[in-house]
Design an enzyme around this catalytic site. Structure first.
Site, short mmCIF file in Angstrom:
data_model
loop_
_atom_site.label_atom_id
_atom_site.label_comp_id
_atom_site.label_asym_id
_atom_site.label_seq_id
_atom_site.Cartn_x
_atom_site.Cartn_y
_atom_site.Cartn_z
N ASP A 22 18.12 -0.96 50.30
CA ASP A 22 19.50 -1.33 50.95
C ASP A 22 19.18 -2.34 51.93
OD1 ASP A 22 20.53 0.69 49.20
OD2 ASP A 22 21.49 1.72 51.01
N ASP A 34 18.39 -1.58 45.18
CA ASP A 34 19.63 -2.01 45.48
C ASP A 34 19.80 -2.81 46.83
OD1 ASP A 34 20.24 -0.31 43.27
OD2 ASP A 34 20.62 1.27 44.61
#
Ligand SMILES: *[C@@H]1O[C@H](CO)[C@@H](O)[C@H](O)[C@H]1NC(C)=O
Ligand SMILES: *[C@@H]1O[C@H](CO)[C@@H](O)[C@H](O)[C@H]1NC(C)=O
Length: 327
Positions: free
Chosen positions: A160, A181
């Site tokens: 992230d 991600d």
């Protein structure tokens, strides 16, 4: 040996310059002898209601703090000291913070080293790092508003790294490192160009776009950039995906980007086996190059016949706020 991104040779001389003294009127930050010794104190000194432009100049150093930029009415420019404005590679200003969901942050957004809640902010030549590492969500930059520009900025994390959540945002000549991600968010329209996306471990996805309805405006474009293993990290071939759909209308394009062999031939991944989220995604590619650009792509992705333009993503009036020397 020094690493220079391949596109540096295309940069004009006027752009590659140094910024080693504060622009006139800047609020200065350094460990001693400046207006402030922390970046947050400099940010907090700015009137949120004044519509005047403000700038902050940060001298070389590592600043271990979490910085929140509130909504400020005037334009804010934040400059890191550098001998070469044209690249992140010579950055000497580091903003570092160690936080993750696992270590007790209230939510993912609040783990970030820089939480930028303001419209009309330009950040230059600063490395922004979440040093938590592997194991939990740990954001470097939470970008929560529109007309935000990041130029020659390095973003470092693992899971992230970049939360691009709302508004129109541009990232030019940047470095974005992570493994899981690490470019994600729900509603933002972002244009990442001439940047290096560096992967520090295999098995994950670069983007996780969370566009959750056909009417949401979110759109991520990665343009004229590179995707490769981060320097000093070992990433096996074909173990990384360009993206997976955090929500079912995820919309992402990689175009005219060099993809190394770390990219899986399928290109794109489902969210998960039990929740694939692939029926309504828009996963696009146009004229990518390199070993990772070939292979039988996932049947929920599409090859475009022409490039998407920055005006399509950020509007025809984007030059009103984008520093066009970085696009
Ligand atoms: C910052 O410091 C300089 C030099 O001491 C001073 O002239 C200036 O007024 C200060 N600016 C602010 C905003 O405090
Ligand atoms: C796409 O590929 C998957 C996995 O191979 C397959 O199950 C699915 O039926 C395919 N969908 C379409 C629309 O071809």
């Amino acid at each position: 040996m020094r690493f220079f991104p391949v596109f540096m040779c295309t940069i004009g001389g006027a752009f590659a310059t140094s910024r080693i003294t504060p622009p006139s009127g800047s609020i200065t930050v350094c460990s001693s002898g400046c207006n402030y010794s922390t970046i947050q104190a400099a940010v907090s000194s700015i009137s949120t209601s004044s519509t005047s432009a403000h700038s902050i100049f940060i001298y070389s150093g590592t600043y271990t703090e979490q910085v929140t930029i509130p909504v400020i009415s005037g334009k804010l420019s934040i400059y890191g000291y550098t001998t070469n404005t044209a690249t992140y590679a010579d950055n000497v200003v580091n903003l570092e913070w160690d936080s993750s969901l696992a270590s007790g942050a209230a939510d993912d957004e609040e783990t970030a080293a820089l939480i930028n809640l303001s419209p009309n902010v330009a950040v230059y030549n600063i490395n922004i790092k979440n040093t938590y590492g592997e194991g939990s969500q740990a954001i470097a930059l939470s970008a929560y508003n529109t007309q935000q520009g990041y130029y020659g900025v390095g973003l470092y994390g693992y899971q992230d790294t970049l939360l691009a959540e709302t508004g129109n945002q541009v990232y030019g000549y940047c470095y974005i490192q992570g493994a899981v991600d690490f470019i994600f968010g729900q509603h933002a329209r972002i244009w990442i160009t001439k940047s290096d996306i560096a992967v520090s471990a295999g098995g994950g996805c670069i983007t996780a776009n969370g566009r959750s309805s056909s009417s949401d405006v979110s759109y991520y474009v990665i343009d004229e950039s590179t995707v490769a293993a981060a320097s000093g990290y070992n990433v096996n071939a074909e173990t990384v995906f360009l993206g997976r759909p955090w929500s079912e209308y995820a919309t992402v394009c990689f175009q005219e980007t060099s993809l190394s062999d770390i990219i899986n031939p399928a290109g794109w991944s489902e969210w998960s086996t039990s929740e694939p989220n692939t029926e309504d995604v828009t996963f696009l590619e146009y004229e990518n190059t390199g070993a990772g650009a070939s292979g039988t792509r996932a049947n929920f992705s599409t090859k475009l016949s022409s490039a998407i333009s920055i005006s399509t993503i950020l509007g025809t009036d984007h030059a009103d706020w984008v520093d066009t020397s970085y696009i």
